[in-house]
Design an enzyme around this catalytic site. Structure first.
Site, PDB file in Angstrom:
ATOM      1  N   HIS A 238       5.298   7.107   2.901  1.00  0.00           N
ATOM      2  CA  HIS A 238       5.861   5.969   2.153  1.00  0.00           C
ATOM      3  C   HIS A 238       7.329   6.185   1.860  1.00  0.00           C
ATOM      4  CE1 HIS A 238       1.534   4.938   0.699  1.00  0.00           C
ATOM      5  NE2 HIS A 238       1.808   4.403   1.883  1.00  0.00           N
TER       6      HIS A 238
ATOM      7  N   CYS B 294      30.874  -1.153  -0.965  1.00  0.00           N
ATOM      8  CA  CYS B 294      31.132  -2.441  -0.280  1.00  0.00           C
ATOM      9  C   CYS B 294      30.669  -3.612  -1.146  1.00  0.00           C
ATOM     10  CB  CYS B 294      30.416  -2.455   1.089  1.00  0.00           C
ATOM     11  SG  CYS B 294      28.651  -2.845   0.957  1.00  0.00           S
TER      12      CYS B 294
ATOM     13  N   GLY C 261      -5.715  14.597  -3.990  1.00  0.00           N
ATOM     14  CA  GLY C 261      -5.093  13.752  -5.010  1.00  0.00           C
ATOM     15  C   GLY C 261      -4.743  12.363  -4.559  1.00  0.00           C
TER      16      GLY C 261
ATOM     17  N   PRO D  44     -10.440  15.072  -9.051  1.00  0.00           N
ATOM     18  CA  PRO D  44     -11.416  15.101 -10.156  1.00  0.00           C
ATOM     19  C   PRO D  44     -12.490  14.016  -9.997  1.00  0.00           C
ATOM     20  CG  PRO D  44      -9.155  15.067 -10.989  1.00  0.00           C
ATOM     21  CD  PRO D  44      -9.087  14.818  -9.525  1.00  0.00           C
TER      22      PRO D  44
HETATM   23  N1  APR Z   1      -5.448  16.802  -9.201  1.00  0.00           N
HETATM   24  C1  APR Z   1      -5.965  16.135  -8.132  1.00  0.00           C
HETATM   25  N2  APR Z   1      -6.165  14.791  -8.104  1.00  0.00           N
HETATM   26  C2  APR Z   1      -5.825  14.108  -9.212  1.00  0.00           C
HETATM   27  C3  APR Z   1      -5.289  14.725 -10.369  1.00  0.00           C
HETATM   28  C4  APR Z   1      -5.093  16.131 -10.324  1.00  0.00           C
HETATM   29  N3  APR Z   1      -4.593  16.818 -11.382  1.00  0.00           N
HETATM   30  N4  APR Z   1      -5.068  13.750 -11.312  1.00  0.00           N
HETATM   31  C5  APR Z   1      -5.448  12.577 -10.742  1.00  0.00           C
HETATM   32  N5  APR Z   1      -5.919  12.789  -9.501  1.00  0.00           N
HETATM   33  C6  APR Z   1      -6.437  11.813  -8.528  1.00  0.00           C
HETATM   34  C7  APR Z   1      -7.046  10.572  -9.121  1.00  0.00           C
HETATM   35  O1  APR Z   1      -8.435  10.775  -9.366  1.00  0.00           O
HETATM   36  C8  APR Z   1      -6.830   9.560  -7.985  1.00  0.00           C
HETATM   37  O2  APR Z   1      -7.903   9.603  -7.056  1.00  0.00           O
HETATM   38  O3  APR Z   1      -5.335  11.381  -7.780  1.00  0.00           O
HETATM   39  C9  APR Z   1      -5.566  10.061  -7.303  1.00  0.00           C
HETATM   40  C10 APR Z   1      -4.343   9.228  -7.624  1.00  0.00           C
HETATM   41  O4  APR Z   1      -4.543   7.967  -7.031  1.00  0.00           O
HETATM   42  P1  APR Z   1      -3.331   6.891  -6.996  1.00  0.00           P
HETATM   43  O5  APR Z   1      -2.653   6.882  -8.301  1.00  0.00           O
HETATM   44  O6  APR Z   1      -3.915   5.635  -6.441  1.00  0.00           O
HETATM   45  O7  APR Z   1      -2.291   7.528  -5.972  1.00  0.00           O
HETATM   46  P2  APR Z   1      -2.282   7.413  -4.395  1.00  0.00           P
HETATM   47  O8  APR Z   1      -3.646   7.556  -3.828  1.00  0.00           O
HETATM   48  O9  APR Z   1      -1.239   8.344  -3.891  1.00  0.00           O
HETATM   49  O10 APR Z   1      -1.753   5.902  -4.158  1.00  0.00           O
HETATM   50  C11 APR Z   1      -1.478   5.535  -2.822  1.00  0.00           C
HETATM   51  O11 APR Z   1      -0.500   3.477  -3.637  1.00  0.00           O
HETATM   52  O12 APR Z   1       0.777   2.376  -5.193  1.00  0.00           O
HETATM   53  C12 APR Z   1       0.787   2.913  -3.921  1.00  0.00           C
HETATM   54  O13 APR Z   1       2.684   3.670  -2.792  1.00  0.00           O
HETATM   55  C13 APR Z   1       1.809   4.018  -3.808  1.00  0.00           C
HETATM   56  O14 APR Z   1       1.685   5.997  -2.438  1.00  0.00           O
HETATM   57  C14 APR Z   1       0.992   5.238  -3.413  1.00  0.00           C
HETATM   58  C15 APR Z   1      -0.276   4.626  -2.830  1.00  0.00           C
END
Ligand code: APR
Length: 254
Positions: free
Chosen positions: A120, A151, A188, A215
């Site tokens: 991203h 500019c 994550g 988690p």
């Molecule tokens: N360790 C591991 N996982 C974790 C932790 C932790 N300490 N804390 C939270 N999580 C998990 C949550 O359970 C969840 O499944 O991380 C995940 C976070 O999910 P999102 O917030 O949806 O992030 P992501 O999956 O990267 O989102 C994808 O969505 O909004 C767009 O562009 C943005 O790149 C992002 C994309």
């Protein structure tokens, strides 16, 4: 030590080509909030309002003020945590080749991984909408919103907004990595945003083992991924990496 930690470490130590797919969760322990779930950014803001290219083009000042300036403060001070360092160690051990990250925080490169696909984009650079010149985000004063180029053009971050396509080079590198690995660590991510969330499916279809560290379970759990290490990435990656080192040390003594 938990059985799943031992099992996952055994898979990694025996793998020939490990690839990781990471999401916002891996950076939570570095102080960067996730997007979804508890304390998620999308609980406060509507992503279509503040993270869609159309809303940025319609009102760049609002997007800069609401989302980007808050992100800048977080990203400027964030440091890699044990989870990032664990993936960097797996690269040092010659096991992990590529990290495909959905994150724009640059923490994998800071931790030491050398082949990082920024699916991203990233937040480290800004690009002028008019002349295309690039500036490092940390160099750009945010006293004026939105920040402007010499500019007179408006700067946008080089991350991928909703409504934009994934940069073709990054998509291509990710698909190749997903289809050539024999093990994918999915760390994550809520696995709800496409096409990033399809990379583990490609890996599985290509015969790889897919393991999640999170988690919470995700739509991949139990179908695409065969193991879910249910916990925070920092503690899990610290324990997994230590166990991998122990297994490799035992092998060397044989
Ligand atoms: N360790 C591991 N996982 C974790 C932790 C932790 N300490 N804390 C939270 N999580 C998990 C949550 O359970 C969840 O499944 O991380 C995940 C976070 O999910 P999102 O917030 O949806 O992030 P992501 O999956 O990267 O989102 C994808 O969505 O909004 C767009 O562009 C943005 O790149 C992002 C994309």
């Amino acid at each position: 030590m938990e059985d799943s930690i031992k099992k996952v470490a055994g898979y990694i130590a025996a793998a020939k080509h490990v690839v990781a797919l990471t999401g916002a969760g891996i950076s939570v322990e570095s102080g960067i909030p996730p997007f979804r779930g508890k304390g998620g950014l999308w609980e406060k803001f509507d992503p279509m309002e503040v993270a869609h290219i159309d809303s940025f083009m319609k009102n760049p000042e609002k997007v800069w003020r609401l989302l980007i300036s808050a992100m800048k403060d977080l990203l400027v001070s964030a440091k890699p945590n044990a989870a990032h360092l664990g993936l960097a160690r797996l690269e040092e051990l010659g096991l992990l080749k590529t990290v495909i990250t959905q994150n724009i925080d640059g923490l994998h490169q800071m931790a030491g991984n050398t082949d990082v696909v920024e699916f991203h984009g990233n937040f480290a650079w800004l690009r002028c909408l008019d002349c295309g010149s690039r500036e490092q985000t940390v160099e750009v004063e945010l006293s004026q919103m939105p920040p402007k180029c010499e500019c007179g053009g408006i700067f946008r971050p080089e991350c991928v907004f909703f409504g934009e396509t994934i940069p073709p080079k990054e998509l291509d590198r990710s698909q190749i990595a997903a289809s050539t690995c024999d093990l994918m660590l999915v760390v994550g991510t809520s696995a709800v945003v496409q096409p990033a969330a399809f990379m583990p499916v490609i890996a599985k279809q290509s015969g790889a083992t897919v393991i999640e560290i999170n988690p919470e379970p995700t739509p991949l759990t139990g179908t695409t991924s065969t193991i879910l290490v249910q916990g925070k990435a920092g503690k899990a990656m610290r324990e997994i990496t230590a166990e991998v080192e122990r297994i490799l040390a035992d092998k060397r003594q044989l």
